[in-house]
Motif scaffolding. Structure first.
Motif, PDB file in Angstrom:
ATOM      1  N   VAL A  41      58.057  51.528  79.854  1.00 31.96           N
ATOM      2  CA  VAL A  41      59.096  52.438  79.988  1.00 31.96           C
ATOM      3  C   VAL A  41      59.589  53.258  78.872  1.00 31.96           C
ATOM      4  N   VAL A  42      59.923  54.532  78.842  1.00 28.91           N
ATOM      5  CA  VAL A  42      60.417  55.139  77.859  1.00 28.91           C
ATOM      6  C   VAL A  42      61.963  55.749  78.069  1.00 28.91           C
ATOM      7  N   VAL A  43      62.819  55.469  77.237  1.00 30.42           N
ATOM      8  CA  VAL A  43      64.207  55.684  77.479  1.00 30.42           C
ATOM      9  C   VAL A  43      64.857  56.788  76.581  1.00 30.42           C
ATOM     10  N   SER A  44      65.492  57.605  77.345  1.00 35.27           N
ATOM     11  CA  SER A  44      66.338  58.656  76.269  1.00 35.27           C
ATOM     12  C   SER A  44      67.902  58.300  76.797  1.00 35.27           C
ATOM     13  N   THR A  45      68.577  58.356  75.504  1.00 40.24           N
ATOM     14  CA  THR A  45      70.138  58.126  75.669  1.00 40.24           C
ATOM     15  C   THR A  45      70.488  59.502  75.037  1.00 40.24           C
ATOM     16  N   ALA A  46      69.887  60.289  74.906  1.00 35.86           N
ATOM     17  CA  ALA A  46      70.339  61.559  74.005  1.00 35.86           C
ATOM     18  C   ALA A  46      71.752  62.125  74.474  1.00 35.86           C
ATOM     19  N   LYS A  47      72.442  62.683  73.597  1.00 32.49           N
ATOM     20  CA  LYS A  47      73.557  63.334  73.782  1.00 32.49           C
ATOM     21  C   LYS A  47      73.179  64.977  73.748  1.00 32.49           C
ATOM     22  N   HIS A  48      72.131  65.178  72.918  1.00 33.86           N
ATOM     23  CA  HIS A  48      71.555  66.598  73.017  1.00 33.86           C
ATOM     24  C   HIS A  48      70.193  66.588  73.094  1.00 33.86           C
ATOM     25  N   VAL A 104      55.626  60.037  79.085  1.00 37.41           N
ATOM     26  CA  VAL A 104      55.275  60.126  80.563  1.00 37.41           C
ATOM     27  C   VAL A 104      53.639  60.154  80.582  1.00 37.41           C
ATOM     28  N   TYR A 105      53.248  61.113  79.840  1.00 40.96           N
ATOM     29  CA  TYR A 105      51.766  61.414  79.747  1.00 40.96           C
ATOM     30  C   TYR A 105      50.898  60.125  79.556  1.00 40.96           C
ATOM     31  N   CYS A 106      51.436  59.306  78.694  1.00 41.45           N
ATOM     32  CA  CYS A 106      50.969  58.012  78.251  1.00 41.45           C
ATOM     33  C   CYS A 106      51.269  56.860  79.327  1.00 41.45           C
ATOM     34  N   GLY A 107      51.889  57.305  80.241  1.00 34.50           N
ATOM     35  CA  GLY A 107      51.850  56.567  81.433  1.00 34.50           C
ATOM     36  C   GLY A 107      53.211  55.641  81.570  1.00 34.50           C
ATOM     37  N   CYS A 108      54.058  56.014  80.699  1.00 38.79           N
ATOM     38  CA  CYS A 108      55.461  55.438  80.581  1.00 38.79           C
ATOM     39  C   CYS A 108      56.311  55.752  81.894  1.00 38.79           C
ATOM     40  N   TYR A 109      57.251  54.929  82.407  1.00 43.88           N
ATOM     41  CA  TYR A 109      58.266  55.112  83.180  1.00 43.88           C
ATOM     42  C   TYR A 109      59.323  55.788  82.771  1.00 43.88           C
ATOM     43  N   PRO A 110      59.923  56.947  82.831  1.00 43.22           N
ATOM     44  CA  PRO A 110      60.861  57.746  82.197  1.00 43.22           C
ATOM     45  C   PRO A 110      62.327  57.349  82.723  1.00 43.22           C
ATOM     46  N   LEU A 111      63.212  56.900  81.938  1.00 45.44           N
ATOM     47  CA  LEU A 111      64.511  56.776  82.316  1.00 45.44           C
ATOM     48  C   LEU A 111      65.581  57.829  81.275  1.00 45.44           C
ATOM     49  N   CYS A 112      66.095  58.591  81.996  1.00 46.50           N
ATOM     50  CA  CYS A 112      66.806  59.870  81.093  1.00 46.50           C
ATOM     51  C   CYS A 112      68.376  59.962  81.863  1.00 46.50           C
ATOM     52  N   PRO A 122      75.741  54.411  81.251  1.00 48.68           N
ATOM     53  CA  PRO A 122      74.888  53.207  80.667  1.00 48.68           C
ATOM     54  C   PRO A 122      74.772  52.092  81.350  1.00 48.68           C
ATOM     55  N   GLU A 123      75.719  51.827  82.208  1.00 50.43           N
ATOM     56  CA  GLU A 123      75.870  50.535  83.235  1.00 50.43           C
ATOM     57  C   GLU A 123      74.248  50.648  84.133  1.00 50.43           C
ATOM     58  N   GLN A 124      74.383  52.077  84.666  1.00 51.79           N
ATOM     59  CA  GLN A 124      73.305  52.358  85.467  1.00 51.79           C
ATOM     60  C   GLN A 124      71.761  52.155  84.758  1.00 51.79           C
ATOM     61  N   LEU A 125      71.994  52.485  83.525  1.00 50.40           N
ATOM     62  CA  LEU A 125      70.618  52.068  82.592  1.00 50.40           C
ATOM     63  C   LEU A 125      70.387  50.816  82.490  1.00 50.40           C
ATOM     64  N   PHE A 126      71.424  49.954  82.362  1.00 52.51           N
ATOM     65  CA  PHE A 126      71.205  48.643  82.029  1.00 52.51           C
ATOM     66  C   PHE A 126      70.878  47.953  83.513  1.00 52.51           C
ATOM     67  N   LYS A 127      71.356  48.221  84.548  1.00 51.30           N
ATOM     68  CA  LYS A 127      70.776  47.499  85.908  1.00 51.30           C
ATOM     69  C   LYS A 127      69.205  48.044  86.133  1.00 51.30           C
ATOM     70  N   ARG A 128      68.999  49.138  85.864  1.00 52.23           N
ATOM     71  CA  ARG A 128      67.564  49.634  86.079  1.00 52.23           C
ATOM     72  C   ARG A 128      66.446  48.951  85.051  1.00 52.23           C
ATOM     73  N   LEU A 129      67.139  48.679  83.807  1.00 52.17           N
ATOM     74  CA  LEU A 129      66.184  48.066  82.871  1.00 52.17           C
ATOM     75  C   LEU A 129      66.183  46.181  83.253  1.00 52.17           C
ATOM     76  N   GLN A 130      67.432  45.980  83.783  1.00 51.26           N
ATOM     77  CA  GLN A 130      67.416  44.222  84.040  1.00 51.26           C
ATOM     78  C   GLN A 130      66.512  44.280  85.347  1.00 51.26           C
ATOM     79  N   ASN A 131      66.308  45.099  86.254  1.00 51.91           N
ATOM     80  CA  ASN A 131      65.556  45.000  87.287  1.00 51.91           C
ATOM     81  C   ASN A 131      64.108  44.997  86.795  1.00 51.91           C
TER      82      ASN A 131
END
Length: 472
Positions: free
Chosen positions: A369-376, A387-395, A414-423
């Motif tokens: 999984v690759v995660v972004s938490t960017a404000k910008h 993603v090209y390297c096969g990672c599942y993106p969470l943005c 952030p809570e939604q991000l946590f739930k996705r990663l928890q699963n």
């Protein structure tokens, strides 16, 4: 030598773009740069430096520069360059850039970019979000001037503007991929085994890309207003007629060793090699803990606080996972990084910038999984590469991300991000069986890459019409 390329901040994606243009143009261009250090000073003073250092030539026809340069100053200081066709490329814009503390000096950076747009003949943005966030912020931004404010600047600038997604060149990364990712590629893209190796057939990273196309030849079809048009199924807008940026040509596949400005990251390279070797030779990949990658700059606008807060919450719940923090650090490193590394402990597989592209892509290929938490974010090369390297993106469901990624890969809080990663921590096999269809479909690579990309900058020898009529 009809094209003059100027980059005041020659690093990261700015360097990638200039290197790609220079590779395509070869002897028909001259490149003038300043190192990617002390960005604020480059934005203030680069024009004066280039006034003295850019060689004079009667052969120049086109000036191509990023928006770090104050183009208005350079055109005034060097009238010979002011007469050229001037193309300004926005990797980011200062009107929408988040600042930790609003100070009076911040006004000057955005003001410089507005002046540059007024002087330029063509203004190019790397995403519709970048373009619209800039243009629609001009009016509010100019209200910071206490009196005698200029009017209608957006109306003057908008007709010059267009969107061309950043041209990312992907190398063949199949040699770094674990078996389950290679199986996906074999199924979807026709990857063939060649002894113990794999060959990716038809992917753009293995072709001689003449991509740098459309800035000049195909852009007239996107001329009209520069406005975005709604895309069904997405939560924001996408520029009319543009292909997904995930289908763009790709990053240079040379192993470039660039300097890390954070010496404390060097020791982590051995740590990476050791841990990846263990992963490759250890348990079956479907049984390993979820591997999360965060390949972003170590700066406040990427919001590392939110990312580490979510990981530490997973840690508190004793959920198994590994993390690789791969971004580059600069002079000032947020305290959260040292605090998080200590708190995450054995969950850390790698910590720090990887100057070697091979090491970098290997780390991404081994992640789930690759995660972004960017404000910008105005494009997000690192996410596209992952993603090209096969990672599942969470943005985040904000910024440029809805323009690039389908809705299923976006989160709102952030809570939604946590739930996705928890699963995913509980069932990492779900991620490993998932195929990111938008990127790994061969037709997306092969049928759309020429639809809207950078056009060849080299003009016909007997003509000066280097760009399309839109650009002239």
């Amino acid at each position: 030598m009809s094209v003059l390329l100027i980059e005041a901040f020659y690093g990261g994606s700015h360097k990638q773009l200039m290197d790609l243009l220079q590779e395509e143009l070869q002897e028909d261009c001259v490149l003038c740069t300043l190192p990617a250090k002390k960005w604020h000073w480059k934005a203030r003073t680069a024009a004066l430096y280039f006034m003295q250092t850019v060689p004079r030539s009667a052969n120049y026809r086109i000036l191509f520069a990023s928006s770090v340069l104050n183009l208005a100053e350079l055109a005034a200081l060097r009238p010979d360059l002011g007469k050229l066709k001037k193309v300004l490329y926005f990797h980011e814009n200062q009107l929408a850039y988040p600042v930790q503390k609003c100070q009076e000096r911040d006004f000057q950076y955005g003001y410089n970019q507005i002046l540059s747009c007024l002087v330029a003949d063509v203004v190019v943005f790397n995403s519709a979000f970048n373009m619209e966030s800039f243009l629609t912020s001009i009016g509010k931004f100019m209200k910071l001037i206490p009196d005698h404010r200029p009017k209608d600047l957006e109306k003057i600038i908008r007709p010059k503007c267009q969107v061309l997604y950043f041209p990312v060149r992907f190398p063949d990364v199949s040699r770094f991929m674990p078996e389950h990712k290679l199986a996906h590629l074999e199924k979807v893209n026709g990857v063939k085994r060649n002894g113990d190796a794999y060959q990716l057939e038809g992917l753009p990273g293995q072709q001689k890309s003449r991509a740098l196309g459309a800035l000049m030849k195909n852009s007239s079809t996107h001329r009209e207003s520069g406005l975005c048009e709604a895309q069904p199924g997405l939560c924001t807008t996408q520029h009319k007629g543009l292909p997904s940026p995930l289908t763009a040509p790709a990053r240079l596949n040379k192993s470039e060793a660039s300097e890390s400005t954070n010496p404390c990251q060097e020791e982590d390279k051995q740590h990476l090699t050791f841990n990846l070797s263990n992963i490759l030779s250890g348990r079956d990949c479907q049984q390993r803990p979820l591997h999360v990658a965060w390949p972003h700059r170590w700066e406040h606008d990427k919001d590392p606080e939110t990312f580490f807060k979510v990981l530490l919450k997973l840690k508190e719940k004793e959920l198994p996972f590994h993390v690789s923090v791969l971004g580059e650090a600069f002079t000032e490193i947020p305290d959260i990084f040292s605090e998080a590394k200590k708190a995450l402990g054995s969950s850390v597989l790698h910590w720090g910038y990887l100057p070697s592209k091979d090491d970098y892509f290997q780390a991404l290929c081994m992640a789930d999984v690759v995660v972004s938490t960017a404000k910008h974010e105005f494009f997000g090369v690192a996410m596209v590469e992952a993603v090209y390297c096969g990672c599942y993106p969470l943005c985040p469901k904000a910024l440029v991300y809805p323009e690039i990624f389908p809705a299923e890969y976006l989160y709102s809080t952030p809570e939604q991000l946590f739930k996705r990663l928890q699963n995913f921590c509980k069932r990492p096999d779900i991620v490993r069986k998932h195929l990111y269809k938008e990127l790994l479909t061969e037709s997306l690579f092969l049928e759309k890459t020429n639809a809207q990309t950078f056009a060849e900058l080299s003009p016909p020898k007997k003509e000066l019409n280097l760009f399309s009529p839109r650009l002239l």
